[in-house]
Motif scaffolding. Structure first.
Motif, mmCIF file in Angstrom:
data_model
loop_
_atom_site.group_PDB
_atom_site.id
_atom_site.type_symbol
_atom_site.label_atom_id
_atom_site.label_comp_id
_atom_site.label_asym_id
_atom_site.label_seq_id
_atom_site.Cartn_x
_atom_site.Cartn_y
_atom_site.Cartn_z
ATOM 1 N N ILE A 172 0.839 -1.193 0.000
ATOM 2 C CA ILE A 172 0.000 0.000 0.000
ATOM 3 C C ILE A 172 0.878 1.248 0.000
ATOM 4 O O ILE A 172 2.064 1.194 0.360
ATOM 5 C CB ILE A 172 -0.936 0.042 1.222
ATOM 6 N N LEU A 173 0.270 2.361 -0.397
ATOM 7 C CA LEU A 173 0.904 3.667 -0.269
ATOM 8 C C LEU A 173 0.267 4.379 0.917
ATOM 9 O O LEU A 173 -0.922 4.685 0.910
ATOM 10 C CB LEU A 173 0.713 4.492 -1.543
ATOM 11 N N ASN A 174 1.063 4.621 1.944
ATOM 12 C CA ASN A 174 0.599 5.301 3.152
ATOM 13 C C ASN A 174 0.974 6.773 3.033
ATOM 14 O O ASN A 174 2.149 7.121 3.048
ATOM 15 C CB ASN A 174 1.251 4.662 4.384
ATOM 16 N N ARG A 175 -0.033 7.664 2.958
ATOM 17 C CA ARG A 175 0.225 9.088 2.741
ATOM 18 C C ARG A 175 -0.091 9.917 3.988
ATOM 19 O O ARG A 175 -0.454 11.091 3.876
ATOM 20 C CB ARG A 175 -0.593 9.609 1.563
ATOM 21 N N GLU A 176 0.035 9.336 5.144
ATOM 22 C CA GLU A 176 -0.201 10.091 6.369
ATOM 23 C C GLU A 176 0.880 11.161 6.533
ATOM 24 O O GLU A 176 2.077 10.876 6.477
ATOM 25 C CB GLU A 176 -0.197 9.155 7.574
ATOM 26 N N GLY A 177 0.442 12.408 6.740
ATOM 27 C CA GLY A 177 1.386 13.505 6.931
ATOM 28 C C GLY A 177 2.108 13.836 5.639
ATOM 29 O O GLY A 177 1.659 13.534 4.535
ATOM 30 N N ARG A 178 3.252 14.496 5.764
ATOM 31 C CA ARG A 178 4.032 14.902 4.593
ATOM 32 C C ARG A 178 5.149 13.923 4.274
ATOM 33 O O ARG A 178 6.033 14.203 3.475
ATOM 34 C CB ARG A 178 4.616 16.301 4.799
ATOM 35 N N HIS A 179 5.107 12.760 4.923
ATOM 36 C CA HIS A 179 6.144 11.748 4.704
ATOM 37 C C HIS A 179 5.498 10.458 4.194
ATOM 38 O O HIS A 179 5.301 9.504 4.957
ATOM 39 C CB HIS A 179 6.925 11.476 5.991
ATOM 40 N N PRO A 180 5.151 10.394 2.909
ATOM 41 C CA PRO A 180 4.521 9.177 2.373
ATOM 42 C C PRO A 180 5.507 8.017 2.353
ATOM 43 O O PRO A 180 6.721 8.209 2.303
ATOM 44 C CB PRO A 180 4.120 9.588 0.958
ATOM 45 N N LYS A 181 4.958 6.821 2.389
ATOM 46 C CA LYS A 181 5.817 5.641 2.306
ATOM 47 C C LYS A 181 5.053 4.487 1.682
ATOM 48 O O LYS A 181 3.846 4.339 1.876
ATOM 49 C CB LYS A 181 6.363 5.243 3.678
ATOM 50 N N PHE A 182 5.763 3.705 0.910
ATOM 51 C CA PHE A 182 5.225 2.460 0.362
ATOM 52 C C PHE A 182 5.552 1.351 1.348
ATOM 53 O O PHE A 182 6.727 1.072 1.621
ATOM 54 C CB PHE A 182 5.839 2.155 -1.005
ATOM 55 N N GLN A 183 4.514 0.744 1.902
ATOM 56 C CA GLN A 183 4.691 -0.390 2.809
ATOM 57 C C GLN A 183 4.448 -1.663 2.009
ATOM 58 O O GLN A 183 3.325 -1.937 1.571
ATOM 59 C CB GLN A 183 3.716 -0.280 3.987
#
Length: 694
Positions: A622-633
């Motif tokens: 998934i693509l986690n876009r919480e806050g200004r620091h997105p991350k692909f988990q």
């Protein structure tokens, strides 16, 4: 209903010169062919329907293309034959080439390829044909240059190597092949059209690299082409040789075969660290118009020994094709003996007598091209190698929340439960016991029915539990337990856990280095008005929950965090790339970049920075876009590895060079690749390795 279109006349006296267009139907026409072009344009305005076959065969309208008429006449296929194919033949979908879908009609031994309207023929050859070179675009030139670099620097990335021996003895000057000036002229014409062009059409948009070597045989063997890419530039080079070749003197088989063996030996020097399964496919095509001039017993034994050594070394990776040009009664016993020797020593051998018919010569080369294409496809396709597995019986639970679904049953375990993590620093037993994730945990609960299923795994909801008033209570967040979906794999569960944890840990180590590289890369800095930062790539940590089974032996469950959000499979180990249109972008110094491009660039970066030893693929999560620091988990990746003598070093999803070639075939570099300086998929240069004379 069948709608009869304006009939198109096919002249019985075609022009003497035909122009070859590598993209039939696009801009550009042949001089003196304006009337046909106008007719084609008029006919192409409306689609044709072939549902009603009650009309006369000759009333079926077919649109002619320059290349189509040439191929049709070269193979002695008439317009009526094509109309018969359309009316009575079987229709199936053809390949999509350059975005345009094609259709295949088959009737008897005639195959007819049309465009999406069924009305326009795509390609054919013509007797007495003069073929103009293909128009080379800037992209073709750039692709050629990159293929040359790969062949010189990273030969292990090619998918096949064709070594073609063309008889250029004096008898090849004979002008007895219908439609050609000489046998040599016919050989090079068919080689260009039915071997090179045929494979390029079948290849379509795939960015594969195939090498070709052409040896000319007379008193000695000499290179006309040495390790050049199979592309339209080679097509043009062969056409030029068709006009300039000067057959002479005698035809000595042995000298040319020895030269072919030296080519293979030079290749093998660069493949010393590859498994046999990972080396490219080889084809040796021997074209001659008669018996060899080197006739002694020593010469004959020498020829057989060369073929025997090559066949023993390459096994099923090698096919030896013998092709005889000549009238009935011509002596081809020696050529047949060579192909038979290939069979005897573990490879494949195939002999074809093409006679003096241009149509037969065309068909023979097309047959070889089809065989090479099939071998290439098999090389890039994963094979399980075992018998079909039995799937477990299960009921899929369609729910996404943490709440327990009505009727869902669970299994609880408390006594003897422990949690373990993979520890690569320990060699004898690579596992270290860890405490539970939550306080007061006494065991776990796992649902008996999966909520998710993939190609290899079943996913179950999992919780740690504590005891409260003699009742199990869930503690902490929901997690996911994974196991194989096949019954046979239960006997290999420990191996399944080992490879899963090992792959995920190694992928995460490379992801951490990738994230650092992105962070310090000036080209990937956020633009002045951009509020977000480039996404990080992370792989979920996993652990094993061990518990005593009913039979007294310890069992294990592989457990990792549950991913909330839209789960996406981004890439596969078979070359798959998601077609999802990613709308989320970020403005960087290098330009606007899709967030998903970081996932694709990660595979490229990891391959280059592992010294071309490892490719991380099968990326999903998934693509986690919480806050200004997105991350692909991400979870459950595959690692395809190069080199070594053990197969599947990273589990059964490790396809070795097959997986690496599949990635190269479909990967398109993006702005993240560019920003990181990843201009080509190669890491080291060894230009002087494996070349004849070095």
């Amino acid at each position: 209903a069948f709608r009869l279109k304006k009939k198109v006349s096919f002249s019985d006296e075609p022009p003497s010169v035909f122009f070859f267009d590598v993209f039939p139907g696009e801009a550009g026409s042949s001089p003196g062919d304006d009337e046909d072009a106008e007719a084609d344009a008029a006919e192409a305005q409306a689609p044709i329907s072939i549902e009603n076959t009650s009309c006369l065969t000759e009333e079926i309208a077919l649109l002619s293309t320059t290349h189509g008429r040439a191929r049709r006449n070269l193979r002695d296929i008439t317009k009526h034959d094509l109309q018969t194919c359309v009316k009575y033949g079987t229709r199936s979908k053809g390949r999509t080439v350059n975005g345009a879908r094609r259709w295949k009609f088959e009737y008897g031994n005639t195959v007819f390829i049309t465009d999406d309207t069924f009305a326009t023929e795509i390609t054919s050859y013509k007797q007495a044909v003069s073929i103009e070179p293909a128009t080379i675009t800037a992209k073709m030139r750039a692709d050629h240059d990159e293929s040359v670099r790969i062949i010189e620097d990273d030969l292990h990335l090619i998918t096949s190597h064709s070594i073609i021996i063309v008889d250029q003895s004096g008898s090849m000057r004979a002008a007895d092949v219908n439609g050609f000036r000489s046998r040599s002229h016919a050989a090079y014409g068919a080689l260009a059209l039915d071997y090179v062009a045929e494979q390029l059409y079948h290849r379509g948009d795939d960015t594969l690299v195939d090498a070709v070597t052409i040896i000319e045989m007379n008193d000695v063997g000499s290179f006309f082409v040495y390790r050049e890419p199979l592309d339209w530039l080679l097509f043009n080079k062969i056409l030029d040789r068709q006009r300039t070749a000067k057959p002479r003197s005698h035809g000595h088989y042995l000298n040319s075969l020895v030269l072919a063996e030296k080519v293979v030996k030079a290749d093998m020097e660069t493949f010393s660290d590859l498994d046999k399964e990972d080396i490219p496919a080889y084809a040796i095509v021997f074209l001659s118009d008669g018996k060899p001039s080197d006739k002694t017993d020593a010469d004959e034994w020498g020829r057989l020994e060369v073929v025997g050594r090559l066949s023993s070394q390459l096994g099923d990776k090698l096919t030896v094709y013998g092709m005889g040009i000549g009238a009935r009664g011509a002596e081809f016993d020696h050529l047949q003996t060579l192909t038979g020797a290939a069979d005897d020593f573990g490879s494949q051998g195939q002999f074809t007598h093409a006679g003096l018919s241009s149509a037969s010569l065309s068909t023979a080369f097309s047959s070889i091209a089809t065989s090479v294409t099939t071998t290439r496809t098999e090389l890039l396709t994963a094979k399980d190698g075992g018998k079909e597995k039995t799937k477990k019986q299960y009921t899929l639970v369609r729910k996404r929340s943490d709440a327990k679904a009505r009727g869902t049953q669970s299994r609880f375990a408390e006594k003897g439960v422990s949690r373990w993590k993979y520890d690569p620093s320990k060699t004898d037993y690579p596992w270290t016991e860890k405490g539970f994730l939550n306080q007061n945990t006494v065991g776990f609960e796992v649902e008996l029915d999966p909520f998710g299923v993939g190609a290899e795994r079943l996913a179950f909801r999992f919780h740690e539990v504590r005891m409260e008033d003699n009742v199990y209570k869930r503690v902490g967040k929901m997690m996911v337990a994974k196991e194989s979906k096949f019954i046979e794999d239960e006997q290999k569960k420990e191996s399944f856990h080992y490879h899963f944890c090992r792959v995920q840990l190694r992928a995460n180590e490379l992801a951490k280095d990738f994230n650092k590289a992105v962070k310090i890369c000036p080209a990937l800095n956020p633009a002045p008005d951009e509020v977000s930062v480039p996404p990080r790539i992370v792989f979920l940590p996993c652990s094993i929950y061990e518990y005593p089974g009913d039979d007294g032996y310890n069992c294990g469950l592989l457990v990792e965090s549950f991913l909330e959000g839209k789960f996406t499979k981004y890439t596969g180990n078979n070359g798959y790339i998601t077609k999802q249109q990613e709308s989320q972008t970020i403005d960087l110094d290098v330009g606007e970049v899709r967030l998903i491009d970081f996932v694709f660039a990660f595979s490229h970066w990891a391959y280059v920075n592992s010294d071309q030893k490892l490719l991380i693929c099968d990326l999903q999560g998934i693509l986690n876009r919480e806050g200004r620091h997105p991350k692909f988990q991400l979870t459950d990746p595959a690692i395809c590895s190069k080199g070594g003598r053990r197969r599947n070093r990273y589990g059964k999803t490790d396809l070795g060079m097959k997986g690496i070639l599949n990635f190269i075939r479909t990967h398109k570099c993006n702005r993240v690749c560019k920003g990181l300086g990843l201009h080509s998929i190669k890491a080291r240069s060894h230009k002087n390795r494996g070349r004849i004379g070095n």
